[in-house]
Design an enzyme around this catalytic site. Sequence first.
Site, short mmCIF file in Angstrom:
data_model
loop_
_atom_site.label_atom_id
_atom_site.label_comp_id
_atom_site.label_asym_id
_atom_site.label_seq_id
_atom_site.Cartn_x
_atom_site.Cartn_y
_atom_site.Cartn_z
N SER A 29 0.84 -1.20 0.00
CA SER A 29 0.00 0.00 0.00
C SER A 29 0.88 1.25 0.00
CB SER A 29 -0.94 -0.04 1.20
OG SER A 29 -1.93 0.96 1.09
N ASN A 30 0.34 2.39 0.39
CA ASN A 30 1.11 3.63 0.45
C ASN A 30 0.60 4.50 1.59
OD1 ASN A 30 -1.03 5.52 -0.60
ND2 ASN A 30 -0.89 4.08 -2.32
N HIS A 31 1.17 5.70 1.73
CA HIS A 31 0.91 6.52 2.92
C HIS A 31 -0.33 7.41 2.84
CE1 HIS A 31 4.61 5.30 4.81
NE2 HIS A 31 5.28 5.59 3.71
N ALA A 96 -4.50 7.60 -4.12
CA ALA A 96 -3.16 7.11 -4.46
C ALA A 96 -3.30 5.63 -4.82
CB ALA A 96 -2.20 7.32 -3.31
#
Length: 220
Positions: A29-31, A96
């Site tokens: 995943s991402n932030h 995102a």
Amino acid sequence: EMEQTLKGKNVLVSAGPTQEALDPVRFLSNHSSGKQGYAIAKAAKALGANVTLVAGPTALEDLKDINMVHVTSAQDMFDAITSRLDNQNYIIMAAAVADYRPEMVADQKIKKSDEEVTFHFVKNPDILAYIGQHKKENQVICGFAMETQNLEENARKKLESKNCDMLIANNLFTRGAGFQTDTNVVTLLRKNETKHLPKCSKEELGYKILETMKEIEMEK
Ligand code: PMT
């Protein structure tokens, strides 16, 4: 009371990260916190629009009087958005989205062994590119770009290749910009215009984006 400048308009916003499963316990995943997309949805609602918010996994509370659609992976987000595109007027992709996913999702937890491990990743569909390719005459599309270098150049490439009317670029390394903050510092790109905006709250940016989309719509 805010002037209802978007009354009768259908606005679709995406927010948050996607999660790409490796096995039942792990994901890539991402932030992204979802704050930017949620703030835009909130602004659109305050201006009187009918708002659909397609959100990846976040810690944020559902927004009132907004059609909330929760998704997990990029493919889920693609399905949720493409099946709701038809009567949208403004579409804003603040999510995102993961560009890649593991080729295989293991049914069972992947066991640790003494060996190194290699995963193969395949490409996810590009949702914004799809929206751009299928853009209707009455639709205005706004993409985002998260960059770590050559912000303007890379963002302008995305604006053009994804057939967007407008693109909001933020740099990961700018203080007060990007992931998780309550503010953003962005460059707003249109076909013949580049504007560096001063730092503002994510909600103020939401109003600015929607106002600009309305201008673009009237110029069409
Ligand atoms: O959620 P927050 O913590 O508030 O953080 C906000 C944010 C940093 C996530 C937001 O401001 C932002 O920049 N969102 C876009 C992040 C991103 O994925 O950028 P990108 O340059 O990789 O993608 C370009 C555009 O294509 C984006 O509009 C993205 O939604 C879209 N995209 C990307 C890949 C893909 N497979 N499908 C897409 O639609």
